[in-house]
Scaffold this motif. Structure first.
Motif, PDB file in Angstrom:
ATOM      1  N   MET A   1       1.524   5.206 -63.960  1.00 12.53           N
ATOM      2  CA  MET A   1       2.329   5.263 -65.185  1.00 12.53           C
ATOM      3  C   MET A   1       3.382   6.358 -65.028  1.00 12.53           C
ATOM      4  SD  MET A   1      -0.599   4.730 -68.138  1.00 12.53           S
ATOM      5  CE  MET A   1       0.639   4.626 -69.435  1.00 12.53           C
ATOM      6  N   PRO A   2       4.426   6.110 -64.234  1.00 18.20           N
ATOM      7  CA  PRO A   2       5.470   7.109 -64.018  1.00 18.20           C
ATOM      8  C   PRO A   2       6.381   7.219 -65.237  1.00 18.20           C
ATOM      9  CG  PRO A   2       6.037   5.085 -62.875  1.00 18.20           C
ATOM     10  CD  PRO A   2       4.677   4.868 -63.476  1.00 18.20           C
ATOM     11  N   MET A   3       6.580   8.434 -65.723  1.00 18.51           N
ATOM     12  CA  MET A   3       7.332   8.634 -66.947  1.00 18.51           C
ATOM     13  C   MET A   3       8.807   8.248 -66.823  1.00 18.51           C
ATOM     14  SD  MET A   3       5.285   9.673 -69.358  1.00 18.51           S
ATOM     15  CE  MET A   3       4.268   8.361 -68.656  1.00 18.51           C
ATOM     16  N   ALA A   4       9.322   8.211 -65.617  1.00 20.10           N
ATOM     17  CA  ALA A   4      10.746   7.907 -65.426  1.00 20.10           C
ATOM     18  C   ALA A   4      11.014   6.419 -65.269  1.00 20.10           C
ATOM     19  CB  ALA A   4      11.279   8.658 -64.209  1.00 20.10           C
ATOM     20  N   GLU A   5       9.952   5.588 -65.280  1.00 18.55           N
ATOM     21  CA  GLU A   5      10.131   4.160 -65.012  1.00 18.55           C
ATOM     22  C   GLU A   5       9.612   3.326 -66.182  1.00 18.55           C
ATOM     23  OE1 GLU A   5       8.672   3.037 -61.120  1.00 18.55           O
ATOM     24  OE2 GLU A   5       9.093   5.049 -60.343  1.00 18.55           O
ATOM     25  N   THR A   6      10.508   2.969 -67.069  1.00 16.13           N
ATOM     26  CA  THR A   6      10.133   2.231 -68.273  1.00 16.13           C
ATOM     27  C   THR A   6       9.452   0.909 -67.960  1.00 16.13           C
ATOM     28  OG1 THR A   6      11.827   3.263 -69.652  1.00 16.13           O
ATOM     29  CG2 THR A   6      11.054   1.084 -70.333  1.00 16.13           C
ATOM     30  N   GLU A   7       9.961   0.186 -66.974  1.00 19.14           N
ATOM     31  CA  GLU A   7       9.375  -1.116 -66.665  1.00 19.14           C
ATOM     32  C   GLU A   7       7.962  -0.969 -66.118  1.00 19.14           C
ATOM     33  OE1 GLU A   7      10.473  -4.026 -67.659  1.00 19.14           O
ATOM     34  OE2 GLU A   7      12.004  -2.785 -68.617  1.00 19.14           O
ATOM     35  N   ALA A   8       7.690   0.110 -65.393  1.00 17.18           N
ATOM     36  CA  ALA A   8       6.334   0.353 -64.899  1.00 17.18           C
ATOM     37  C   ALA A   8       5.394   0.656 -66.057  1.00 17.18           C
ATOM     38  CB  ALA A   8       6.336   1.507 -63.892  1.00 17.18           C
ATOM     39  N   LEU A   9       5.899   1.333 -67.079  1.00 13.98           N
ATOM     40  CA  LEU A   9       5.084   1.626 -68.260  1.00 13.98           C
ATOM     41  C   LEU A   9       4.783   0.340 -69.033  1.00 13.98           C
ATOM     42  CD1 LEU A   9       6.907   4.873 -69.414  1.00 13.98           C
ATOM     43  CD2 LEU A   9       4.670   4.710 -68.293  1.00 13.98           C
ATOM     44  N   ARG A  10       5.765  -0.526 -69.140  1.00 12.32           N
ATOM     45  CA  ARG A  10       5.517  -1.832 -69.779  1.00 12.32           C
ATOM     46  C   ARG A  10       4.504  -2.647 -68.975  1.00 12.32           C
ATOM     47  NH1 ARG A  10       8.931  -2.795 -73.977  1.00 12.32           N
ATOM     48  NH2 ARG A  10      10.995  -1.798 -74.010  1.00 12.32           N
ATOM     49  N   ALA A  11       4.609  -2.582 -67.657  1.00 15.79           N
ATOM     50  CA  ALA A  11       3.657  -3.298 -66.804  1.00 15.79           C
ATOM     51  C   ALA A  11       2.248  -2.737 -66.977  1.00 15.79           C
ATOM     52  CB  ALA A  11       4.092  -3.217 -65.349  1.00 15.79           C
TER      53      ALA A  11
ATOM     54  N   ILE B   1      16.973  20.259 -65.991  1.00 15.82           N
ATOM     55  CA  ILE B   1      17.103  19.847 -67.393  1.00 15.82           C
ATOM     56  C   ILE B   1      16.855  18.349 -67.530  1.00 15.82           C
ATOM     57  CG2 ILE B   1      18.733  19.553 -69.305  1.00 15.82           C
ATOM     58  CD1 ILE B   1      20.010  22.210 -68.401  1.00 15.82           C
ATOM     59  N   ASP B   2      17.499  17.557 -66.676  1.00 16.56           N
ATOM     60  CA  ASP B   2      17.348  16.103 -66.754  1.00 16.56           C
ATOM     61  C   ASP B   2      15.912  15.684 -66.447  1.00 16.56           C
ATOM     62  OD1 ASP B   2      20.012  15.981 -67.360  1.00 16.56           O
ATOM     63  OD2 ASP B   2      20.653  15.270 -65.381  1.00 16.56           O
ATOM     64  N   GLN B   3      15.298  16.302 -65.443  1.00 13.35           N
ATOM     65  CA  GLN B   3      13.925  15.946 -65.079  1.00 13.35           C
ATOM     66  C   GLN B   3      12.960  16.224 -66.228  1.00 13.35           C
ATOM     67  OE1 GLN B   3      12.072  18.434 -62.130  1.00 13.35           O
ATOM     68  NE2 GLN B   3      10.590  16.871 -61.526  1.00 13.35           N
ATOM     69  N   VAL B   4      13.102  17.393 -66.848  1.00 10.13           N
ATOM     70  CA  VAL B   4      12.202  17.767 -67.944  1.00 10.13           C
ATOM     71  C   VAL B   4      12.393  16.839 -69.140  1.00 10.13           C
ATOM     72  CG1 VAL B   4      11.703  19.562 -69.645  1.00 10.13           C
ATOM     73  CG2 VAL B   4      11.944  20.166 -67.234  1.00 10.13           C
ATOM     74  N   LEU B   5      13.629  16.538 -69.486  1.00  8.86           N
ATOM     75  CA  LEU B   5      13.866  15.693 -70.656  1.00  8.86           C
ATOM     76  C   LEU B   5      13.403  14.260 -70.428  1.00  8.86           C
ATOM     77  CD1 LEU B   5      17.347  16.989 -71.888  1.00  8.86           C
ATOM     78  CD2 LEU B   5      15.079  17.453 -72.863  1.00  8.86           C
ATOM     79  N   VAL B   6      13.599  13.748 -69.229  1.00 11.02           N
ATOM     80  CA  VAL B   6      13.131  12.393 -68.933  1.00 11.02           C
ATOM     81  C   VAL B   6      11.608  12.325 -68.979  1.00 11.02           C
ATOM     82  CG1 VAL B   6      12.908  10.664 -67.106  1.00 11.02           C
ATOM     83  CG2 VAL B   6      15.143  11.634 -67.632  1.00 11.02           C
ATOM     84  N   THR B   7      10.953  13.292 -68.324  1.00 11.15           N
ATOM     85  CA  THR B   7       9.491  13.255 -68.223  1.00 11.15           C
ATOM     86  C   THR B   7       8.805  13.613 -69.530  1.00 11.15           C
ATOM     87  OG1 THR B   7       9.659  13.859 -65.884  1.00 11.15           O
ATOM     88  CG2 THR B   7       7.508  14.151 -66.942  1.00 11.15           C
ATOM     89  N   ASN B   8       9.321  14.617 -70.226  1.00  8.60           N
ATOM     90  CA  ASN B   8       8.628  15.159 -71.396  1.00  8.60           C
ATOM     91  C   ASN B   8       9.040  14.526 -72.716  1.00  8.60           C
ATOM     92  OD1 ASN B   8       7.763  16.854 -69.383  1.00  8.60           O
ATOM     93  ND2 ASN B   8       8.370  18.749 -70.367  1.00  8.60           N
ATOM     94  N   VAL B   9      10.181  13.833 -72.731  1.00  6.89           N
ATOM     95  CA  VAL B   9      10.655  13.245 -73.991  1.00  6.89           C
ATOM     96  C   VAL B   9      10.826  11.727 -73.864  1.00  6.89           C
ATOM     97  CG1 VAL B   9      12.414  13.312 -75.797  1.00  6.89           C
ATOM     98  CG2 VAL B   9      11.836  15.406 -74.558  1.00  6.89           C
ATOM     99  N   ARG B  10      11.714  11.302 -72.961  1.00  8.66           N
ATOM    100  CA  ARG B  10      11.937   9.863 -72.834  1.00  8.66           C
ATOM    101  C   ARG B  10      10.672   9.138 -72.392  1.00  8.66           C
ATOM    102  NH1 ARG B  10      15.794   7.447 -68.337  1.00  8.66           N
ATOM    103  NH2 ARG B  10      13.781   6.944 -67.346  1.00  8.66           N
ATOM    104  N   GLY B  11       9.930   9.745 -71.445  1.00  5.90           N
ATOM    105  CA  GLY B  11       8.729   9.097 -70.941  1.00  5.90           C
ATOM    106  C   GLY B  11       7.675   8.840 -72.005  1.00  5.90           C
TER     107      GLY B  11
END
Length: 257
Positions: free
Chosen positions: A71-81, A119-129
């Motif tokens: 369940m990688p936080m940066a990969e939306t399609e993997a999370l849906r899968a 900054i981008d890594q933290v926001l993607v992993t901690n918020v978008r993910g």
């Protein structure tokens, strides 16, 4: 003479329920997996790169039905899968714990050291993910009718402290997101943030136990927060805070004081 508890206010069983934990192979996530499995839940251990660690944890948990899923936080399609696999293999999801996160220690006064890449890594992993994970699992959680989302936040969200400025900002964003989601996902789903101070794990690269002990020494309880302390708070939020949603609960030994 004690009176019997009315209605459904007795024991809240996790037997037959399914819990999904992102970042579940180590630290707070792994401690939570152990607590929820001991309470009877089937646990899905989400991981990014720690496949072997996640598989080993799933094999050692009490009970049955446990599995490890990427369940990688940066990969939306993997999370849906992953959500689709949980539905296919377990048929339901009642609990979602967003424990995956990333940070790096950067002195707050060193603005140049807080580069755009971090900054981008933290926001993607901690918020978008976490949002993408909630979005993917929302249909299953809704179907449960009595589901809980627990977001692992931090004291840094309200204190502006923590390993870096962007880490605290990301956890504040997670808390604000939880407020909005609690409104739109109720009444079937509760949304709660658990906000510890520094926890004795290897989450922050280069931060050893001695550093955590120094921070804990200035708190009223003067004791290091262990991963299991946070896991117990998560378990309590799931099983006993039945009328709580849209709020953050500090687990910090009084550090905020």
């Amino acid at each position: 003479m004690s009176e019997a508890l009315p209605g459904n206010l007795g024991a809240y069983e996790l037997t037959g329920r399914v819990a999904v934990i992102t970042g579940g192979s180590s630290g707070i996530g792994a401690a939570t997996a152990r607590r929820l499995a001991a309470a009877g839940a089937a646990v899905v251990i989400g991981y990014n790169s720690g496949a072997d660690r996640a598989e080993a944890l799933a094999a050692e948990l009490p009970g049955s039905g446990h599995l490890a899923l990427r369940m990688p936080m940066a990969e939306t399609e993997a999370l849906r899968a992953a959500a689709a696999q949980v539905e296919a293999r377990l048929g339901r999801c009642d609990i979602l714990v967003n424990s995956a996160g990333v940070t790096r220690a950067v002195p707050h006064a060193d603005l140049e050291a807080l580069d755009d890449t971090l900054i981008d890594q933290v926001l993607v992993t901690n918020v978008r993910g976490p949002f993408a994970t909630i979005r993917a699992f929302a249909p299953l959680l809704k179907r449960s009718g009595d589901a809980v989302i627990v977001n692992i936040s931090s004291l840094a969200a309200s204190a502006g402290s923590g390993s870096s400025i962007i880490y605290g900002a990301s956890k504040a964003a997670l808390d604000t997101m939880g407020l909005a989601l609690a409104r739109v996902l109720g009444p079937e789903i509760r949304v709660i943030s658990i906000s510890p101070a520094a926890v004795a794990t290897d989450f922050v690269p280069g931060r050893g136990r001695a550093a955590v002990e120094r921070q804990a020494a200035s708190s009223p309880l003067r004791r290091v927060t262990e991963a299991d302390d946070v896991a117990l708070s998560i378990l309590g939020a799931i099983t006993h805070l039945r009328y709580t949603t849209g709020t953050a609960i500090l687990v910090d030994g009084g550090k905020h004081l």
